[in-house]
Scaffold this active site. Structure first.
Site, PDB file in Angstrom:
ATOM      1  CB  SER A   8      36.452  39.065  14.542  1.00  0.00           C
ATOM      2  OG  SER A   8      36.664  40.132  13.642  1.00  0.00           O
ATOM      3  CG  HIS A  33      32.917  41.008  16.647  1.00  0.00           C
ATOM      4  ND1 HIS A  33      32.234  41.612  17.677  1.00  0.00           N
ATOM      5  CD2 HIS A  33      33.915  41.864  16.300  1.00  0.00           C
ATOM      6  CE1 HIS A  33      32.790  42.783  17.947  1.00  0.00           C
ATOM      7  NE2 HIS A  33      33.809  42.965  17.111  1.00  0.00           N
ATOM      8  CG  ASP A  35      35.876  43.789  13.933  1.00  0.00           C
ATOM      9  OD1 ASP A  35      35.610  44.402  14.977  1.00  0.00           O
ATOM     10  OD2 ASP A  35      36.401  42.658  13.931  1.00  0.00           O
ATOM     11  CG  MET A  37      37.323  48.754  11.012  1.00  0.00           C
ATOM     12  SD  MET A  37      39.034  48.179  10.977  1.00  0.00           S
ATOM     13  CE  MET A  37      38.912  46.725  12.026  1.00  0.00           C
ATOM     14  CG  HIS A  66      33.272  46.731  17.231  1.00  0.00           C
ATOM     15  ND1 HIS A  66      34.538  46.208  17.456  1.00  0.00           N
ATOM     16  CD2 HIS A  66      33.294  47.982  17.769  1.00  0.00           C
ATOM     17  CE1 HIS A  66      35.274  47.103  18.088  1.00  0.00           C
ATOM     18  NE2 HIS A  66      34.539  48.187  18.286  1.00  0.00           N
ATOM     19  CG  MET A  68      36.002  49.916  15.603  1.00  0.00           C
ATOM     20  SD  MET A  68      37.343  48.748  15.354  1.00  0.00           S
ATOM     21  CE  MET A  68      36.420  47.383  14.635  1.00  0.00           C
ATOM     22  CG  MET A 137      38.274  48.350  21.665  1.00  0.00           C
ATOM     23  SD  MET A 137      37.822  47.039  20.497  1.00  0.00           S
ATOM     24  CE  MET A 137      39.391  46.768  19.650  1.00  0.00           C
ATOM     25  CG  ASP A 175      37.346  43.097  19.236  1.00  0.00           C
ATOM     26  OD1 ASP A 175      38.208  42.304  18.808  1.00  0.00           O
ATOM     27  OD2 ASP A 175      36.672  43.836  18.504  1.00  0.00           O
TER      28      ASP A 175
END
Length: 219
Positions: A8, A33, A35, A37, A66, A68, A137, A175
Site C-alpha cells: 500500500s 494498492h 488507498d 480517501m 481501494h 474509501m 478490512m 487490508d
C-alpha cells in the site's frame, strides 16, 4: 490459488511516489494498492485520479484502487481512465451498490467490494457472484499502522467457506495490520491477496516485499 502481496502506497514517501512504486514492483509485488480517501467516508484525504495517472508509467503491475469514498459511483470512470485495473468500493459507502458494480464492469475493469470489520458478511450475499474480489478490512479504515483486529481472522475463514459453498473462486483481499509475522496465518485462513503498508514501507521496502513473496510462495 494465487497468493499476492499488494504493498500500500499509503505508507510510501509521497515525494517520490513513482520510485516507491517501482521499488516494490521490481522486488516482486504483483499488485500496487492505492488507498483513495475522500475526507468524508474516512477523515483523511489522500490522492485522486491525477496521481494514479502520474504513477501509472512506473510499472505495469496491477493497480488495485481501494475507494474509501462516499458515493464512489461519481468517480468510477475517472479512476478507470487513470489506469486502475481493479476498482473496489465499500458497501457501506454506496447507496446503490449493484449499480456501482455495474459501472466498474462497464469500464472493463475488475470490480471489488469492501467491508469494514463490523459489517456482517450478509451484506455481500446479493452481489457475491458479481465481484472479482472481496476486500475484508482487518482494521478500521482511514489510517495506516493500526493493529490487526483478531476477530476478523474468523471472518476471513467464514467468507472463504461461503465462497466455496457457492462454487466461487473469488479473491479475498485483507487490508490492515498485515505483517511478516501474521501473513501466513491470514493466508491459510483463506485470504489470497494481502495488503501491507507500514510492514513494507516502514523499512527496506524491497527487502520487505521479497520477504512477503517468500512467505506466500511456501503456502
Amino acid at each position: 490459488m494465487k497468493y499476492v502481496i499488494a504493498p500500500s502506497v499509503l505508507s510510501a514517501d509521497f515525494a517520490r511516489l513513482g520510485e516507491e512504486v517501482k521499488t516494490v514492483a521490481d522486488a516482486g509485488a504483483q499488485y500496487i494498492h492505492l488507498d483513495i480517501m475522500d475526507g468524508v467516508y474516512v477523515p483523511p484525504i489522500t490522492f485522486g485520479p491525477a496521481v494514479v495517472k502520474a504513477i501509472r508509467p512506473y510499472t505495469d503491475k496491477v493497480f488495485d484502487a481501494h475507494l474509501m469514498m462516499e458515493e464512489p459511483g461519481r468517480m468510477i470512470e475517472d479512476f478507470a481512465d487513470a489506469g486502475a485495473d481493479i476498482i473496489t468500493v465499500h458497501a457501506e459507502g454506496c447507496r446503490h451498490l449493484d449499480r456501482v458494480l455495474q459501472q466498474i464492469s462497464a469500464c472493463g475493469k475488475k470490480c471489488g467490494v469492501a467491508l469494514n470489520p463490523a459489517t456482517p458478511l450478509t451484506a455481500l450475499v446479493q452481489v457475491m457472484d458479481q465481484v472479482d474480489m472481496i476486500l475484508l478490512m482487518t482494521v478500521n479504515p482511514g489510517y495506516g499502522g493500526q493493529k490487526f483486529i483478531p476477530y476478523t481472522l474468523e471472518k476471513v475463514r467464514t467468507l472463504r467457506a461461503m465462497l466455496n459453498d457457492a462454487g466461487l473462486s473469488t479473491d479475498i483481499e485483507v487490508d490492515g495490520g498485515i505483517s511478516l509475522e501474521n501473513a501466513e496465518t491470514v493466508a491459510r485462513a483463506g485470504a489470497n491477496i494481502l495488503v501491507a503498508g507500514s510492514a513494507v514501507y516502514g523499512g527496506d521496502a524491497a527487502a520487505n516485499t521479497r520477504a512477503f513473496v517468500d512467505i506466500l510462495s511456501r503456502i
